[in-house]
Structures are given as C-alpha cells and as structure tokens.
Design a protein around this motif. Structure first.
Motif, short mmCIF file in Angstrom:
data_model
loop_
_atom_site.label_atom_id
_atom_site.label_comp_id
_atom_site.label_asym_id
_atom_site.label_seq_id
_atom_site.Cartn_x
_atom_site.Cartn_y
_atom_site.Cartn_z
N ARG A 1 135.95 -18.54 -32.82
CA ARG A 1 135.15 -18.85 -31.88
C ARG A 1 133.81 -19.69 -32.62
O ARG A 1 133.22 -18.46 -33.84
N PHE A 2 133.86 -21.20 -32.72
CA PHE A 2 132.69 -21.30 -33.50
C PHE A 2 131.45 -22.79 -32.62
O PHE A 2 130.96 -22.79 -33.74
N GLN A 3 131.88 -22.98 -31.47
CA GLN A 3 130.63 -23.07 -30.87
C GLN A 3 131.42 -23.23 -29.13
O GLN A 3 132.06 -22.48 -29.15
N ASP A 4 130.34 -23.34 -27.81
CA ASP A 4 130.27 -22.68 -27.38
C ASP A 4 130.70 -24.64 -25.84
O ASP A 4 130.74 -23.88 -24.39
N THR A 5 131.17 -25.16 -27.00
CA THR A 5 131.31 -26.48 -26.08
C THR A 5 132.58 -27.37 -26.12
O THR A 5 132.96 -27.58 -26.74
N CYS A 6 133.14 -27.67 -25.24
CA CYS A 6 134.40 -28.61 -26.08
C CYS A 6 134.36 -30.13 -26.23
O CYS A 6 133.25 -30.84 -26.44
N VAL A 7 135.68 -29.86 -27.33
CA VAL A 7 135.35 -30.66 -27.89
C VAL A 7 135.22 -32.26 -27.85
O VAL A 7 135.15 -33.63 -27.90
N CYS A 8 135.57 -32.67 -26.61
CA CYS A 8 135.95 -33.69 -25.64
C CYS A 8 135.09 -34.37 -25.04
O CYS A 8 134.60 -34.70 -24.76
N CYS A 9 134.97 -33.04 -23.56
CA CYS A 9 134.05 -33.54 -22.37
C CYS A 9 132.60 -33.01 -22.51
O CYS A 9 131.54 -33.30 -22.09
N GLY A 10 132.44 -32.11 -23.88
CA GLY A 10 131.45 -31.66 -23.89
C GLY A 10 130.70 -30.24 -22.74
O GLY A 10 129.22 -29.72 -23.24
N LYS A 11 131.89 -30.05 -21.90
CA LYS A 11 131.33 -29.18 -21.33
C LYS A 11 132.12 -27.58 -21.74
O LYS A 11 132.13 -27.55 -22.63
N LYS A 12 131.22 -26.67 -20.91
CA LYS A 12 131.19 -24.89 -21.94
C LYS A 12 132.90 -24.77 -21.40
O LYS A 12 133.46 -25.14 -21.65
N ALA A 13 133.14 -24.41 -23.59
CA ALA A 13 134.27 -24.30 -23.65
C ALA A 13 134.42 -22.65 -23.95
O ALA A 13 133.41 -22.31 -24.69
N ASP A 14 135.77 -21.83 -23.91
CA ASP A 14 135.66 -20.86 -25.18
C ASP A 14 136.58 -20.89 -25.35
O ASP A 14 137.65 -19.27 -25.48
N LYS A 15 137.64 -21.77 -25.38
CA LYS A 15 139.17 -21.82 -26.13
C LYS A 15 138.63 -22.09 -27.18
O LYS A 15 139.02 -23.45 -27.50
N VAL A 16 139.72 -21.29 -28.06
CA VAL A 16 139.75 -22.46 -28.59
C VAL A 16 141.28 -22.67 -29.60
O VAL A 16 142.01 -21.60 -28.70
N MET A 17 141.07 -23.97 -29.84
CA MET A 17 142.19 -24.44 -29.63
C MET A 17 143.24 -25.65 -30.81
O MET A 17 141.38 -26.10 -31.35
N TYR A 18 144.04 -25.43 -31.59
CA TYR A 18 144.63 -26.69 -32.98
C TYR A 18 144.67 -27.71 -32.00
O TYR A 18 145.89 -27.54 -30.87
N PHE A 19 144.46 -28.82 -32.50
CA PHE A 19 145.09 -30.17 -32.10
C PHE A 19 145.47 -30.84 -33.41
O PHE A 19 144.94 -30.95 -34.66
N ALA A 20 147.16 -31.79 -33.29
CA ALA A 20 146.98 -32.25 -34.19
C ALA A 20 148.22 -33.36 -33.65
O ALA A 20 148.85 -33.48 -32.81
N LYS A 21 148.25 -33.79 -34.72
CA LYS A 21 149.51 -35.21 -34.17
C LYS A 21 151.29 -34.59 -34.30
O LYS A 21 151.30 -33.27 -35.15
N ALA A 22 152.28 -34.53 -34.39
CA ALA A 22 153.24 -33.74 -34.24
C ALA A 22 154.39 -34.35 -33.99
O ALA A 22 154.44 -35.48 -32.95
N TYR A 23 155.76 -34.01 -34.79
CA TYR A 23 156.91 -34.45 -34.41
C TYR A 23 157.89 -33.83 -33.09
O TYR A 23 157.01 -33.13 -32.08
#
Lengths: 482, 482
Positions: free
Chosen positions: A460-482
């Motif tokens: 974990r490195f911050q406590d807000t969601c990368v998208c909505c800015g609300k509270k976030a506790d999940k570490v998730m990888y995003f990528a374009k995918a095959y």
C-alpha cells in the motif's frame, strides 16, 4: 574465452519498434510455429510449435501428478440443458458457443455445445461419483482443446479453438478448496518463471474480471514487450456455487449431507504467445532452454575439409548421449550464413560451429542466442559446459524479462499518471474496489485491472483511489491487456 | 518358493461363460475404467482407464518419434466443402458426422463437421506446405478425439467420441509410401504383442473392408475370449487418391510437377477394450505389467502388529526408488479380504503381503495375478526379484493369449466348416477375392473377412474358394467381429 559481438540481422522481420503486432505475425509465420486453418479463427499448430507445447505439457503434468492429481477425459460435447444450470456461467459462455444440431442425417432433439470449458460436465459426473467424505477430495485434470466462437482472433493469443488443460477438484471443506486454488496458482507461477522464464505478478482478480461462476479468481500476469499484460494462467475457487446448481453433495463424517467445495484452473497454448512476445527479438525467437525442442544445433563449417563431418557426427552422438536435445544441420543445399539466420530465427539457445581451424586447437565456437555472443569452448567436456551454458541462458532470459518488466512498472497516484504509464507498461494503483472505477479506466485508457498482490499490507502506498479519489485500501495493477 | 492355489473369487461379476458381454460391462463398471457421459453414445474415461491410455500413448509416441514422425494439432472442425472433395471418403463418413451449424447466436453460412477423421484437413494443409521434393517426406501425427455418430455403442469398443492417434504422411514415391504403411503396421504389431500382450494376425484387408478412400488397408487383428475378432489398428496407403482430390503436388528433382503419395494410420482407446477382453478373468482385469498404472500393491497384514507398517513403508520407498509403479494400501476402513478382491479386480499384476510372521523370516508373500498363485520371496533384493517377476507375467499373459488364439483358429475347407469355426474363433480360408463371397459369408454366419497374411505362398492349403468353389489363390481369415 574470446567474445565478439555479431552484427548481422535477419532483415525480413518487421522491427518490433515499427509494428510490434506485425513483428509477432512475421515471427510466427517464418518459424512455422502455427498456420491458419481452413476454419475461421482456428489454427493448426505445426511441429515446431507443438514440440514446445509438448514440453510445457510434460513440465506441468509432472507437477500436477506430484500434487496428487489424475488425468481423465471428458466428452467434447455438452447438452444445452447442462450448460444452463449455473446462471452466471451460462451468461459468460453462451454467446461464444459453437452448436451441434445434427447427428448424421437426423436433427437432434437437444442442441449440443462444443465445450467452451468443462465445469458443467465435471459437475455432472462428480454428482454421480461422490457419496461420502471418504471419496473426497477428487482432483482431476484433462488435456484437450476447447472452442469459443471469437470475433477477432490472433494465433496463440485468441483463437476460436485452443489447446489447454483444465483441472477440476472437489473438496470437503472451504479451507481445502482455497488451499488447492492457491497451490495450483503457485504451480503456475513456478512453471511460468522457472520453465518459461516469464516473470509474473501473482494475485487475485477483481469481481469484474473473475471467471463466470467463480467466487474468487486468481491469476499470473506477464508483461509483453509492448508493455501490455498477458493473463498467463488462472485458478478459481467456486465455493459451493456449482455444487448447489448441480447437486453435488456428500455425507460428512458426522452423517450430514453437505455440498462440496470446488475449484478449477487452466493454462493454454496462449503461453506460447507469451514466450514469443517476452523473449523474441529482431532476429526472431529466443526459446528458454528448458522448453526448446532443439537446445543446441551443430553446424559443420567447411564440411568438405578433412575431419569436420567426422567431428560433427561424433559431437552429435556425444551430446545426445549426454541428454541434450541436439540437431546436426548437415544440409548441403544452403549456405552457412543461411543456417545461422535460420537457427537464430527459430530461437535455438546454442549454436555450435565445428570448423577446421577450431578443431586443430581442440575447440569449438559457440553462439549463445540470448546475448548474441560468440565464445570459444574446449571440445573436451563440452557436454557439461553446454549444460551449464543452457542453465545460464535460462536464467539470463528470465533476468532480462524481469528487468524489462520492473522498469515498465510504475506507481500511479492519479488518473493522469495512470494514463501515461499504461501506454508502455503496468500501473500499480490504489483502488477503492468499485466496478465504476474499473469501467472508467477501461473507457479512458483501454486498460483493465489485472490482479491484486497477496501482500496488500506491504504494498500500500496511499489511501485514496486512483480514479474516484475516495478511500481506497486495495493495491491493484492496471494495464492494457491481450 | 512355496506355491499355493488361491480359490476365493469375486462373486458379483457375471461369469464369462454365462454372458461374456455382461461380464465385460461388469468389469468396466466395477474397475471404474470409464463411465457413461451425459451425451448419447459418449463416454468419460476415468482416472484408472486414462492412466492405462497414457501408458499406451507413451509407448506409441516414443516409437513414432524414433521412426521420424512429429506431432501437430489440427482443428476439430472441418468445413463441409472440404469433406466433400474425395468421393469415396465422403460416402464412407458423411452418414456419421455431427454437424455444427451455429456459432454463438449466428447461423453459419457453411456447416462444419466435427472431425470423424482428419485426412481432409491434413490434405488441405499439405497442399499449402509442400513445394518441392526437398520438403518431402512430411510425417505428422496427432493425438486427439474424433466423433462418429454411432447408433449402437459400447464402452471403449464403439462410442460416438473416441480418443486416438492419426498419423498422416506424404512421400515423393509410391515405394516410400508403401514402406511407411508397412513400417507403421509393424510398429502396431510390436506394441500390440510386446506392450499389450495381444497376439495379432497381420495382413491386408479386402477391398470391401478397406478405409474409405484408401488404395490398400492393412490391419492387426486380435481374438477376444469369445472368439470374436477385434481390429486393433490399421494403416492405409492412399496412393495419389487424396493428392489428386486436394491438389497436393510438388516439383520433383527433375523439375516436373507430381502428386505426392500419402498414407494414414491409427489406433484408439479401443485397445483398452482389447486388453480387457483378452486378459480378463472371473476376478476382473489382468493388466500387462508394461501398461499397468500400478504394477505392485503393498498390503500390510495385521498392520497393528509392531514393525508391519514400518516395513511396509520402507518397502514402498524402496520399490518406488527402484522405478516400480507401486502403491501402499494402508486403508484401515476395509478388511484385508476386501483389499485382496479389490486389487485382483483392478488387475494389478503383483500383490505384496507384508505380515508379522513373514517379516520374522525376512520374507514377503507375493501374489501374481496372471496365475493367481502365491509365492514367497526374500525381502532382500525384492525390487530386482519383482522386476523379473513382472517380466515373467508380461510374457505369461502373451503366452496364454496366444495359446488361446491358436487353439481357436482352424482351417475351413468349406462353408459348413466355416460356419462352425466362426462360432468360437477364426476361420482360415482360401477365398476367390470376390465381394459376393464376402457378402454371402456375412449373410449366413455374420462373419467378415479380417485380413490376408503377407506370406500367401506359404499359407495356401487348397485352390478353391471356401464359398463359391471357384479357383481361389487368396488366404483370408474370417471371423465375427467387434
């Protein structure tokens, strides 16, 4: 050991930097790994491609058996009524099913699906086979091909028919099912990294991305050289979802009727696509030695000179006896230069050049495909030296791939950063867990959630969601995918 | 070595003498080799059955590779137009094809056949892949399942879907194609006799019985315990039949365009049926050691007595390390008697009983399934002794089967004799070569021509046809057949 860089390239492959997708197609075509079949969206796996698949199968199958699984064979056809029993599963697969409607000259009373996956068959048979806790667990696997009527297809990555294994297990307790799900995920990780030299991120999929009918799906995710993700293997914990739909009950030790807890897991010929797009270069394939059909090719140089063919033949027998997968290229219809290009294209890890001058000095010239470097090795003890070299090459391919992946993985604190990062690699984010945010990221950047690492706490490195800015506790990888 | 006859029988299997067909079904069901699938006429191959198939596959695959063949994977679907190109072939297979007519929600513009066999696909791809004589021969094989919409089905013997290998090769000359056809026939004979312990008659099929589209078909024919024939493997020489229909041409050394000469050959999971019906007895299966999934089972006797479990565990590790496929049956929920029956039913070649009294004397009691005899063997050097014993059992099963077959094969000089002989075995006849006589024999006795031995000269015994009495120079076996 003298080293020299070799600078001649096969020029007729489209450079990766120019058009990665065309490079991929060029490599597959020129190496004869597979071909387009006369049925739309289907492929023929040719001998060189199938030999790779056989090695992958052998490595996996051994591990499946060591972890207590047995192979079986289920039919390729599934009555429509069986497919309809689990609602989410139907919804997920029905749109891409090929239907058999006629047998010989008669029309069937019920349509039969060509299997897109076999949960429904395993469930049907398990409900027949299991009676009491003594029958559990049942841990079965099958090697087969499955059919999904895809609109857009690409060889190995997405074809209407593909070859895979599907493991299906049933257990007495939720704990055992979860342990199985994670054990097989670890088998996949270990094979991806140690056998295929593919570094992978290991973790849990989001609800949006999980398998149709699963309570939890886990995956290994590899990064291709264009920075896109390739889901290389998945394991699913179904809980009692399917057991309830297919009535798979057993009598417990205490005499009660209980539903079984079920898992499934699979990897496919897609892994061959991953190998190509992870290790390939401008000259063609670079195959990890563990799964290379040919590990070393022997090229007689100036074969007409006295002693060269004899030494080449001796060496061939000696290396073969030592357990290496070796080929002697004694064609006299093509030049040495053609052969160099040909075997580099095919990704053979090591080329051994047997020439008259080297022979006088009791040495051979060895080209290692991973680094495109030539070294000189003594003839004496060559088999052992090559085995060590192949180990080195296996490790070096993994090292290069991991370095590449790590360099292209960045933390994204906000949407702007995320958009930049997924152009060339993986974005590590904090995410609130809402599907709306996944949808927004897909919409804006064509990137999807890959998986959540197990060590959430530590990553974990911050406590807000990368998208909505609300509270976030999940570490998730995003990528374009095959 | 003390020997004693063992007289307890598993009583719930229908005796062979009473109803051979029911005996077969009982054995398959009780040994859990396979099960009926939820699709009409299809089967599920269960772990014990599939483990036998895996051993058969490994033995065959090794020999295919040693004779220069490579594996590939073709699609499971074939466009109808492709299937229609070779007239005889269509006529032979069209009535039993399962048809895919819909992909997802769309109706297809052309129906797709679920492959009944893959000549048409191989031909299509070969016509694309072969250019010049340098590309020849191409010798490919695939392991897959195929689908033939059968009316009457029986597990392993005749099911709508079955598992098999199909080899398909193309060659520059008729001589090479014929050599290939006979080489693979010999591979099949050798595997049947040395691996499966099935004695077979080797020879050429009649025109009536040959493969749809072949110029010549050869077979190996085994005799089951009810005296009926089971065609256990076939190889076909197509000449240029398919090459002309599918336009497979190559440029010869002389620069001329020529048609390739083609072969195909296959064996299937039917071989498992042959093993059951050749070696099985009133107690169940008797598996040849080479393909038995478990070669030796260790049974602790009076397991609560000091030292028994320790000795059993030690023995298990020791036999495993020696490369034997061994199982320790330490179930405490069933009696020793139940275990005896269970492993005899499953046909495990050797049972090792580890009991306290034997242990005191440094020996174990060993039951050999082929003769149903007990012998005493010293613990010291047991692994080697068991290996020798397994070799003996393999040979003994073949010896028994061959003695049975030879005793049930008679020369038939006329139709009356032929009718009597095929009630219990094979009739060796002189035959004029006319299809009318084959049809008459089929009509009168429900017997069909099996094959003509290669040594026609040496086997001839009269010069008139068994049926029409006209001049005859062909030696032909006739039998009722599966």
């Amino acid at each position: 050991m003298a080293k020299e860089k070799k600078q001649e390239f096969v020029t007729h492959i489209t450079p990766r930097s120019e058009d990665f997708s065309q490079w991929y197609t060029d490599v597959i075509k020129m190496t004869e790994l597979c071909d387009y079949a006369p049925v739309r969206g289907c492929m023929v796996v040719r001998p060189y491609g199938y030999a790779i698949w056989e090695r992958i199968q052998a490595e996996l199958d051994r591990r499946f058996k060591e972890t207590g699984h047995e192979n079986i064979a289920m039919p390729m056809l599934i009555p429509e009524s069986l497919l309809l029993k689990e609602a989410e599963h139907v919804e997920g697969f029905a749109p891409e099913v090929a239907w058999v409607t006629h047998g010989g000259t008669e029309e069937l009373t019920e349509r039969l699906a060509v299997r897109p996956t076999s949960e429904t068959l395993f469930c049907t048979m398990y409900s027949k086979w299991v009676q009491t806790w003594r029958d559990l667990p049942m841990k079965y696997n099958q090697w087969c091909s499955v059919m999904r009527w895809e609109k857009a297809t690409r060889p190995f990555l997405r074809t209407s028919e593909f070859w895979w294994q599907e493991g299906h297990t049933i257990h007495a307790t939720p704990e055992e099912a979860q342990e199985e799900t994670l054990t097989m995920l670890e088998v996949y990780r270990e094979v991806a990294e140690n056998v295929l030299a593919l570094p992978v991120y290991v973790g849990q999929k989001s609800d949006k991305e999980k398998f149709a009918g699963a309570r939890a799906t886990y995956s290994i995710e590899a990064m291709m050289q264009d920075g896109k993700a390739l889901q290389a293997g998945t394991t699913h914990n179904f809980g009692t979802n399917f057991a309830e739909a297919y009535d798979i009950q057993f009598q417990s030790k205490e005499g009660k009727l209980e539903y079984v807890h079920e898992t499934s897991w699979g990897v496919s010929t897609r892994l061959i696509g991953a190998i190509i797009m992870t290790h390939g270069d401008e000259r063609g394939l670079r195959l990890p030695p563990v799964i290379a059909p040919i590990q070393a090719v022997i090229l007689p140089i100036a074969a007409h000179k006295p002693g060269v063919m004899e030494a080449s033949n001796d060496l061939f027998e000696q290396l073969k006896a030592a357990g290496l997968r070796v080929k002697l290229d004694d064609r006299d219809t093509v030049s040495a230069g053609f052969k160099f290009n040909d075997w580099e294209l095919k990704g053979v890890p090591v080329r051994v050049e047997v020439g008259p001058r080297d022979l006088e000095n009791g040495v051979v010239t060895v080209f290692r495909r991973d680094l495109c470097e030539k070294i000189t090795l003594p003839l004496e003890g060559l088999a052992d030296a090559l085995k060590n070299l192949l180990d080195d090459i296996q490790k070096e391919l993994f090292r290069q791939a991991k370095a590449f992946r790590d360099e292209k993985t960045f933390v994204a604190h906000n949407m702007e950063e995320l958009g930049e990062i997924v152009k060339t690699g993986f974005a590590k984010t904090m995410w609130c867990g809402d599907r709306a945010c996944e949808d927004a990221i897909k919409e804006q950047f064509n990137a999807s959630s890959r998986n959540m690492p197990f060590d959430q706490e530590g990553e974990r490195f911050q406590d807000t969601c990368v998208c909505c800015g609300k509270k976030a506790d999940k570490v998730m990888y995003f990528a374009k995918a095959y």
